[in-house]
Scaffold this motif. Structure first.
Motif, mmCIF file in Angstrom:
data_model
loop_
_atom_site.group_PDB
_atom_site.id
_atom_site.type_symbol
_atom_site.label_atom_id
_atom_site.label_comp_id
_atom_site.label_asym_id
_atom_site.label_seq_id
_atom_site.Cartn_x
_atom_site.Cartn_y
_atom_site.Cartn_z
ATOM 1 N N VAL A 1 0.899 -1.343 0.072
ATOM 2 C CA VAL A 1 0.118 0.010 0.136
ATOM 3 C C VAL A 1 0.751 1.189 0.089
ATOM 4 N N VAL A 2 2.003 1.276 0.713
ATOM 5 C CA VAL A 2 2.733 2.493 0.961
ATOM 6 C C VAL A 2 3.400 2.828 -0.450
ATOM 7 N N ASP A 3 3.937 1.579 -1.178
ATOM 8 C CA ASP A 3 4.387 1.812 -2.454
ATOM 9 C C ASP A 3 3.457 2.306 -3.554
ATOM 10 N N VAL A 4 2.490 1.899 -3.485
ATOM 11 C CA VAL A 4 1.302 2.398 -4.570
ATOM 12 C C VAL A 4 1.040 3.811 -4.286
ATOM 13 N N ALA A 5 0.533 4.178 -2.709
ATOM 14 C CA ALA A 5 0.203 5.519 -2.297
ATOM 15 C C ALA A 5 1.265 6.506 -2.839
ATOM 16 N N GLU A 6 2.472 6.234 -2.639
ATOM 17 C CA GLU A 6 3.577 7.317 -2.666
ATOM 18 C C GLU A 6 3.645 7.790 -4.061
ATOM 19 N N ASN A 7 3.281 6.769 -4.958
ATOM 20 C CA ASN A 7 3.291 7.094 -6.447
ATOM 21 C C ASN A 7 2.184 7.676 -6.838
ATOM 22 N N TRP A 8 1.128 7.441 -6.508
ATOM 23 C CA TRP A 8 -0.420 8.288 -6.632
ATOM 24 C C TRP A 8 -0.265 9.617 -6.116
ATOM 25 N N GLN A 9 0.238 9.985 -5.019
ATOM 26 C CA GLN A 9 0.224 11.147 -4.445
ATOM 27 C C GLN A 9 1.085 12.087 -5.197
ATOM 28 N N SER A 10 2.151 11.604 -5.680
ATOM 29 C CA SER A 10 3.143 12.386 -6.304
ATOM 30 C C SER A 10 2.633 12.792 -7.931
ATOM 31 N N GLU A 11 1.854 11.651 -8.375
ATOM 32 C CA GLU A 11 1.404 11.977 -9.654
ATOM 33 C C GLU A 11 0.047 12.826 -9.489
ATOM 34 N N PHE A 12 -0.677 13.148 -8.509
ATOM 35 C CA PHE A 12 -1.761 13.959 -8.594
ATOM 36 C C PHE A 12 -1.299 15.434 -8.177
ATOM 37 N N LEU A 13 -0.193 15.344 -7.295
ATOM 38 C CA LEU A 13 0.224 16.425 -7.014
ATOM 39 C C LEU A 13 0.782 17.256 -8.173
ATOM 40 N N GLN A 14 1.441 16.559 -9.163
ATOM 41 C CA GLN A 14 2.021 16.926 -10.302
ATOM 42 C C GLN A 14 1.121 17.628 -11.138
ATOM 43 N N PHE A 15 -0.041 16.966 -11.334
ATOM 44 C CA PHE A 15 -1.213 17.384 -12.171
ATOM 45 C C PHE A 15 -1.637 18.778 -11.351
ATOM 46 N N PHE A 16 -1.934 18.650 -10.062
ATOM 47 C CA PHE A 16 -2.506 19.933 -9.300
ATOM 48 C C PHE A 16 -1.918 20.922 -9.777
ATOM 49 N N PHE A 17 -0.383 21.047 -9.485
ATOM 50 C CA PHE A 17 0.553 22.164 -9.617
ATOM 51 C C PHE A 17 0.442 22.675 -10.990
ATOM 52 N N PHE A 18 0.291 21.468 -11.985
ATOM 53 C CA PHE A 18 0.601 22.025 -13.469
ATOM 54 C C PHE A 18 -0.935 22.598 -13.861
ATOM 55 N N ILE A 19 -1.964 22.217 -13.305
ATOM 56 C CA ILE A 19 -3.389 22.794 -13.497
ATOM 57 C C ILE A 19 -3.517 24.426 -13.356
ATOM 58 N N ALA A 20 -3.015 24.408 -11.781
ATOM 59 C CA ALA A 20 -2.865 25.640 -11.251
ATOM 60 C C ALA A 20 -2.336 26.606 -11.803
ATOM 61 N N ALA A 21 -0.873 26.094 -12.107
ATOM 62 C CA ALA A 21 0.108 26.953 -12.809
ATOM 63 C C ALA A 21 -0.234 27.332 -14.042
ATOM 64 N N THR A 22 -0.906 26.673 -14.951
ATOM 65 C CA THR A 22 -1.280 27.019 -16.455
ATOM 66 C C THR A 22 -2.482 28.153 -16.305
ATOM 67 N N ILE A 23 -3.137 28.490 -15.350
ATOM 68 C CA ILE A 23 -3.957 29.583 -15.192
ATOM 69 C C ILE A 23 -3.183 30.717 -15.151
ATOM 70 N N TRP A 24 -2.316 30.913 -14.494
ATOM 71 C CA TRP A 24 -1.605 32.134 -14.508
ATOM 72 C C TRP A 24 -0.244 32.364 -15.066
ATOM 73 N N LEU A 25 0.395 31.291 -15.531
ATOM 74 C CA LEU A 25 1.583 31.223 -15.845
ATOM 75 C C LEU A 25 1.616 30.743 -17.490
ATOM 76 N N VAL A 26 2.664 31.340 -18.181
ATOM 77 C CA VAL A 26 2.735 30.962 -19.868
ATOM 78 C C VAL A 26 4.044 30.706 -20.012
ATOM 79 N N GLN A 27 4.170 29.781 -21.367
ATOM 80 C CA GLN A 27 5.412 29.438 -21.718
ATOM 81 C C GLN A 27 5.441 29.423 -23.216
ATOM 82 N N ARG A 28 5.916 30.942 -23.671
ATOM 83 C CA ARG A 28 5.697 31.220 -25.087
ATOM 84 C C ARG A 28 6.350 30.041 -25.979
#
Length: 226
Positions: A58-85
């Motif tokens: 369980v710990v091995d699965v959960a530690e990968n899941w949390q990092s993946e969803f954190l990645q998308f959380f930050f990416f979705i939030a960042a693309t609201i206000w930040l741009v990359q030409r």
């Protein structure tokens, strides 16, 4: 009809199947590895389902899941206000922010076939308008919580084998073991996002929705090449 459903949902189904195959493979490989270690130390082997519901798995699965969803959380939030030409992963410079109601097709600007909560107005439209970020964040928090609970169980099993005192949950949260498990996943996820955003400026994949047209100039974003 079935063929059309499969075609229209092929991308999602493809990754769900890959996820299930990888999870099953991880469970089988982890079970074999654990039993090798147990037999090496003269202990009885674990059953497959006993291993799957164990804190180790369980710990091995959960530690990968949390990092993946954190990645998308930050990416979705960042693309609201930040741009990359030049990156197809970004909005065009000048479009930063949540957008107007007209742009977002909400309230009086909603279409007849828009989701009901996009047309409802008030808190329901606000909630629906942020639902992707909310769900990604919630899954991250739940996965992180499961990781921490399973992780403290694993480390306390190891402590018991070595005659060391058990850790409380709060003690484990500030322990090197927890943050080593956590940060080794976070850094790889953030690197992957940065690589996707930056490499897609100059590199192409013909036919992919994540790439600009092959002939588009490097500094031109996907919205400018259409």
């Amino acid at each position: 009809m079935t063929r059309r459903i499969l075609r229209d949902n092929a991308l999602g189904l493809f990754f769900i199947v890959l996820f299930l195959l990888a999870l099953i493979g991880q469970a089988i490989a982890g079970h074999l590895r654990t039993n090798e270690e147990l037999l090496h130390h003269g202990q009885a082997a674990q059953g497959f389902w006993e291993f799957v519901f164990s804190s180790d798995f369980v710990v091995d699965v959960a530690e990968n899941w949390q990092s993946e969803f954190l990645q998308f959380f930050f990416f979705i939030a960042a693309t609201i206000w930040l741009v990359q030409r030049g990156s197809p992963e970004s909005k065009k410079p000048g479009d930063e922010g949540p957008g107007s109601d007209e742009d977002q097709l909400v309230g009086r600007y909603a279409r007849p076939d828009s989701p009901a909560w996009a047309r409802a107005g008030g808190w329901r439209t606000t909630l629906y308008g942020n639902s992707l970020l909310i769900v990604m964040g919630a899954v991250f928090v739940l996965s992180w919580l499961v990781q921490s609970l399973a992780g403290v169980a694993v480390i306390n099993e190891e402590n018991a084998q070595h005659g060391a005192a058990p850790l409380t949950w709060s003690e484990y949260l500030v322990s090197p073991d927890f943050w080593d498990r956590t940060l080794q996943n976070w850094q790889s996820e953030f690197l992957a996002v940065a690589a996707m955003v930056l490499l897609s400026i100059v590199l192409r994949q013909r036919g992919s929705a994540e790439s600009k047209p092959v002939g588009a100039p490097h500094r031109v974003s996907a919205w400018e090449s259409e």
